[in-house]
Enzyme design. Sequence first.
Site, PDB file in Angstrom:
ATOM      1  N   GLU A 288       3.291   0.593   2.397  1.00 29.63           N
ATOM      2  CA  GLU A 288       2.165   0.452   1.486  1.00 29.63           C
ATOM      3  C   GLU A 288       2.545   0.779   0.049  1.00 29.63           C
ATOM      4  O   GLU A 288       3.443   1.572  -0.214  1.00 29.63           O
ATOM      5  CB  GLU A 288       1.032   1.387   1.945  1.00 29.63           C
ATOM      6  CG  GLU A 288       0.471   0.938   3.276  1.00 29.63           C
ATOM      7  CD  GLU A 288      -0.572   1.881   3.856  1.00 29.63           C
ATOM      8  OE1 GLU A 288      -1.462   1.387   4.558  1.00 29.63           O
ATOM      9  OE2 GLU A 288      -0.504   3.084   3.595  1.00 29.63           O
TER      10      GLU A 288
ATOM     11  N   CYS B  74       2.139   3.550  -6.972  1.00 27.78           N
ATOM     12  CA  CYS B  74       2.785   4.457  -6.021  1.00 27.78           C
ATOM     13  C   CYS B  74       3.572   3.581  -5.044  1.00 27.78           C
ATOM     14  O   CYS B  74       3.011   2.706  -4.390  1.00 27.78           O
ATOM     15  CB  CYS B  74       1.687   5.255  -5.319  1.00 27.78           C
ATOM     16  SG  CYS B  74       2.312   6.381  -4.076  1.00 27.78           S
TER      17      CYS B  74
ATOM     18  N   CYS C 206       9.407   8.052   7.926  1.00 28.94           N
ATOM     19  CA  CYS C 206      10.175   9.083   7.223  1.00 28.94           C
ATOM     20  C   CYS C 206      10.737  10.047   8.249  1.00 28.94           C
ATOM     21  O   CYS C 206      10.067  10.392   9.218  1.00 28.94           O
ATOM     22  CB  CYS C 206       9.284   9.844   6.240  1.00 28.94           C
ATOM     23  SG  CYS C 206      10.186  11.103   5.301  1.00 28.94           S
TER      24      CYS C 206
ATOM     25  N   CYS D 184       7.242  16.165   7.778  1.00 26.73           N
ATOM     26  CA  CYS D 184       6.365  17.242   7.301  1.00 26.73           C
ATOM     27  C   CYS D 184       5.077  17.265   8.132  1.00 26.73           C
ATOM     28  O   CYS D 184       4.537  16.225   8.480  1.00 26.73           O
ATOM     29  CB  CYS D 184       6.034  17.056   5.827  1.00 26.73           C
ATOM     30  SG  CYS D 184       7.503  17.053   4.789  1.00 26.73           S
TER      31      CYS D 184
ATOM     32  N   CYS E 140       1.790  15.357   6.800  1.00 26.25           N
ATOM     33  CA  CYS E 140       1.952  14.013   6.248  1.00 26.25           C
ATOM     34  C   CYS E 140       1.890  12.986   7.367  1.00 26.25           C
ATOM     35  O   CYS E 140       2.609  13.098   8.369  1.00 26.25           O
ATOM     36  CB  CYS E 140       3.295  13.921   5.527  1.00 26.25           C
ATOM     37  SG  CYS E 140       3.700  12.245   5.001  1.00 26.25           S
TER      38      CYS E 140
ATOM     39  N   GLY F  71       7.955   7.520   2.833  1.00 28.56           N
ATOM     40  CA  GLY F  71       9.395   7.725   2.884  1.00 28.56           C
ATOM     41  C   GLY F  71       9.901   8.783   1.918  1.00 28.56           C
ATOM     42  O   GLY F  71       9.217   9.183   0.990  1.00 28.56           O
ATOM     43  N   GLU F  72      11.133   9.215   2.186  1.00 27.51           N
ATOM     44  CA  GLU F  72      11.801  10.198   1.331  1.00 27.51           C
ATOM     45  C   GLU F  72      12.814   9.423   0.476  1.00 27.51           C
ATOM     46  O   GLU F  72      13.873   9.020   0.983  1.00 27.51           O
ATOM     47  CB  GLU F  72      12.472  11.267   2.208  1.00 27.51           C
ATOM     48  CG  GLU F  72      13.424  12.194   1.476  1.00 27.51           C
ATOM     49  CD  GLU F  72      12.870  12.770   0.184  1.00 27.51           C
ATOM     50  OE1 GLU F  72      11.824  13.438   0.208  1.00 27.51           O
ATOM     51  OE2 GLU F  72      13.489  12.537  -0.882  1.00 27.51           O
TER      52      GLU F  72
ATOM     53  N   SER G  91       9.669  11.576  -6.312  1.00 28.20           N
ATOM     54  CA  SER G  91       9.148  12.752  -5.614  1.00 28.20           C
ATOM     55  C   SER G  91      10.005  12.993  -4.392  1.00 28.20           C
ATOM     56  O   SER G  91      10.270  12.076  -3.617  1.00 28.20           O
ATOM     57  CB  SER G  91       7.700  12.496  -5.205  1.00 28.20           C
ATOM     58  OG  SER G  91       7.209  13.584  -4.442  1.00 28.20           O
TER      59      SER G  91
ATOM     60  N   LEU H 249       6.856  21.209  -2.811  1.00 27.68           N
ATOM     61  CA  LEU H 249       7.171  22.602  -2.486  1.00 27.68           C
ATOM     62  C   LEU H 249       6.350  23.075  -1.286  1.00 27.68           C
ATOM     63  O   LEU H 249       6.894  23.454  -0.267  1.00 27.68           O
ATOM     64  CB  LEU H 249       6.895  23.461  -3.721  1.00 27.68           C
ATOM     65  CG  LEU H 249       7.572  24.818  -3.777  1.00 27.68           C
ATOM     66  CD1 LEU H 249       9.079  24.689  -3.744  1.00 27.68           C
ATOM     67  CD2 LEU H 249       7.131  25.555  -5.038  1.00 27.68           C
TER      68      LEU H 249
ATOM     69  N   ASN I 265      -5.226  15.797   2.392  1.00 26.88           N
ATOM     70  CA  ASN I 265      -6.001  14.647   2.864  1.00 26.88           C
ATOM     71  C   ASN I 265      -5.809  14.532   4.362  1.00 26.88           C
ATOM     72  O   ASN I 265      -4.713  14.221   4.816  1.00 26.88           O
ATOM     73  CB  ASN I 265      -5.537  13.369   2.167  1.00 26.88           C
ATOM     74  CG  ASN I 265      -5.865  13.418   0.689  1.00 26.88           C
ATOM     75  OD1 ASN I 265      -7.005  13.664   0.306  1.00 26.88           O
ATOM     76  ND2 ASN I 265      -4.863  13.229  -0.149  1.00 26.88           N
TER      77      ASN I 265
ATOM     78  N   CYS J  76      -2.898  10.504  -1.150  1.00 30.87           N
ATOM     79  CA  CYS J  76      -1.599  11.066  -0.785  1.00 30.87           C
ATOM     80  C   CYS J  76      -1.555  11.423   0.682  1.00 30.87           C
ATOM     81  O   CYS J  76      -2.458  12.074   1.192  1.00 30.87           O
ATOM     82  CB  CYS J  76      -1.347  12.378  -1.518  1.00 30.87           C
ATOM     83  SG  CYS J  76      -1.362  12.234  -3.260  1.00 30.87           S
TER      84      CYS J  76
HETATM   85  N1  SAH Z   1       8.744  11.983   0.518  1.00 34.12           N
HETATM   86  C1  SAH Z   1       8.430  12.339  -0.802  1.00 34.12           C
HETATM   87  C2  SAH Z   1       7.468  11.393  -1.470  1.00 34.12           C
HETATM   88  C3  SAH Z   1       6.296  10.883  -0.678  1.00 34.12           C
HETATM   89  S1  SAH Z   1       4.961  11.962  -0.331  1.00 34.12           S
HETATM   90  C4  SAH Z   1       7.914  13.741  -0.878  1.00 34.12           C
HETATM   91  O1  SAH Z   1       7.610  14.326   0.164  1.00 34.12           O
HETATM   92  O2  SAH Z   1       7.845  14.273  -1.980  1.00 34.12           O
HETATM   93  C5  SAH Z   1       4.131  12.186  -1.913  1.00 34.12           C
HETATM   94  C6  SAH Z   1       3.370  13.520  -1.977  1.00 34.12           C
HETATM   95  O3  SAH Z   1       2.209  13.534  -1.123  1.00 34.12           O
HETATM   96  C7  SAH Z   1       4.240  14.679  -1.539  1.00 34.12           C
HETATM   97  O4  SAH Z   1       4.099  15.784  -2.389  1.00 34.12           O
HETATM   98  C8  SAH Z   1       3.665  14.980  -0.188  1.00 34.12           C
HETATM   99  O5  SAH Z   1       3.974  16.259   0.197  1.00 34.12           O
HETATM  100  C9  SAH Z   1       2.204  14.743  -0.406  1.00 34.12           C
HETATM  101  N2  SAH Z   1       1.451  14.606   0.839  1.00 34.12           N
HETATM  102  C10 SAH Z   1       1.914  14.148   2.022  1.00 34.12           C
HETATM  103  N3  SAH Z   1       0.934  14.163   2.939  1.00 34.12           N
HETATM  104  C11 SAH Z   1      -0.168  14.647   2.335  1.00 34.12           C
HETATM  105  C12 SAH Z   1      -1.510  14.865   2.768  1.00 34.12           C
HETATM  106  N4  SAH Z   1      -1.889  14.580   3.997  1.00 34.12           N
HETATM  107  N5  SAH Z   1      -2.395  15.341   1.865  1.00 34.12           N
HETATM  108  C13 SAH Z   1      -2.001  15.580   0.600  1.00 34.12           C
HETATM  109  N6  SAH Z   1      -0.759  15.394   0.142  1.00 34.12           N
HETATM  110  C14 SAH Z   1       0.160  14.923   0.994  1.00 34.12           C
HETATM  111 FE1  SF4 Z   2       7.472  14.797   4.105  1.00 32.47          FE
HETATM  112 FE2  SF4 Z   2       7.370  13.075   2.043  1.00 32.47          FE
HETATM  113 FE3  SF4 Z   2       8.443  12.332   4.382  1.00 32.47          FE
HETATM  114 FE4  SF4 Z   2       5.842  12.716   4.223  1.00 32.47          FE
HETATM  115  S1  SF4 Z   2       7.003  11.148   3.148  1.00 32.47           S
HETATM  116  S2  SF4 Z   2       7.210  13.439   5.851  1.00 32.47           S
HETATM  117  S3  SF4 Z   2       5.721  14.409   2.770  1.00 32.47           S
HETATM  118  S4  SF4 Z   2       9.210  13.924   3.023  1.00 32.47           S
END
Ligand code: SAH
Ligand code: SF4
Length: 383
Positions: free
Chosen positions: A101, A114, A121, A125, A128, A175-176, A207, A230, A311, A354
């Site tokens: 997306e 975005c 990924c 996390c 996510c 994705g990362e 990011s 972080l 979210n 996000c």
């Molecule tokens: N993988 C990268 C970039 C994609 S995620 C990263 O992790 O930085 C972009 C941002 O959205 C990151 O800060 C991530 O931690 C945050 N994010 C992921 N899932 C989320 C959620 N369910 N609610 C709010 N922020 C979220």
């Molecule tokens: Fe973590 Fe970013 Fe991958 Fe989601 S997209 S699992 S926040 S590293």
Amino acid sequence: MGIMTTITTTSLTNLLNFDLPGLIAYCQELGEKPFRATQLFRWIHQRGATDFAQMTDLAKSLREKLTAQARIEGLKILTQQESRDGTIKWLFDVGDGNAVEAVFIPEDDRGTLCVSSQAGCAVGCRFCSTGHQGFSRNLTSGEIIAQLWFAEHFLRQHLQTSERVITNVVMMGMGEPLQNYSALVPALKIMLDDHGYGLSRRRVTVSTSGVVPMMERLGQDCPVALAVSLHAPNDALRDYLVPLNKKYPLAELLQTCEDYLQFAPRDFVTFEYCMLDGVNDQPEHAQQLIDLVRQYGNGKAWCKLNLIPFNPFPQSGLQRSSNAAVQRFAQLLTQAGIVTTVRKTRGDDIDAACGQLAGDVKDRTGAADRMAKQRTIRIHRAH
Ligand code: SAH
Ligand code: SF4
């Protein structure tokens, strides 16, 4: 002796994969001068051309050569959804049942896209939804830039303008990005190139969840703005929320962030912090965070905090912090001299906020079925 069989595939080279030096090299193989490549590059990225026949300032012989050997091919669009607040989300098919997306977020003074870097990924996390899907595959440079290429030229048409619509790019989709480094960098270079999208380094943000060695390389190769996810002020909690922390713990990560500042286009790094009810949003977490960032930056304000209210998505088992908890947390950081913002939720009515990006990968959550149902592209005309 066996019979030798040659398998010929009619694979035309997709020119979206090339940054300008790459396209120059490609054109050189065709016996063309570098300035021809520049013209071609401008046709592709500045004009959104897909048809070589359109490129009337290129010699007919070159246009014919290109038609025979190359193509300019974007991603197949599965759906387009527009939110009440003007946010637009596209779901792109990247083959084999995978989809990614991209989200356009219009604001008064800018338009942000975005962009996704992987299907799924591998970081995993907890909070996510992409992380919950697991990893499917890396996108190519062409698939990364295709999101911007399509969105920019679609929006210009949609809004009936010839001016630039997308002024900022954030690599915050699925994705990362730093686990797909070799495809990421050419895509970033196309975004920055004056003959491409001409975005300044401060308007392109990568990011990352903290892939330390690649952060160091990005500083050398393509120092765009950096945002680091972080989410926790101590290693035990971060190990749990962002499993990559076990490999690159906080001390190493923050040192790398501080070092990045010498290359960064701005004099700060942004930390993203997803606010999870009762998990990382308590006053003691704020205090630990303050103590942590004060260990770096030689007493200067060197970072900003961006609080993202969680979210929710099905199966996360986590809850969003209350507004009161977010405000209290923000206030504690602000009082300690850390510039803190709370990210506004955009496009949540179309699951474009996000962490809600769940373009989805095959076999995991019935993506194929959903995609099949959504094949009609809904295009909302300008109101
Ligand atoms: N993988 C990268 C970039 C994609 S995620 C990263 O992790 O930085 C972009 C941002 O959205 C990151 O800060 C991530 O931690 C945050 N994010 C992921 N899932 C989320 C959620 N369910 N609610 C709010 N922020 C979220
Ligand atoms: Fe973590 Fe970013 Fe991958 Fe989601 S997209 S699992 S926040 S590293």
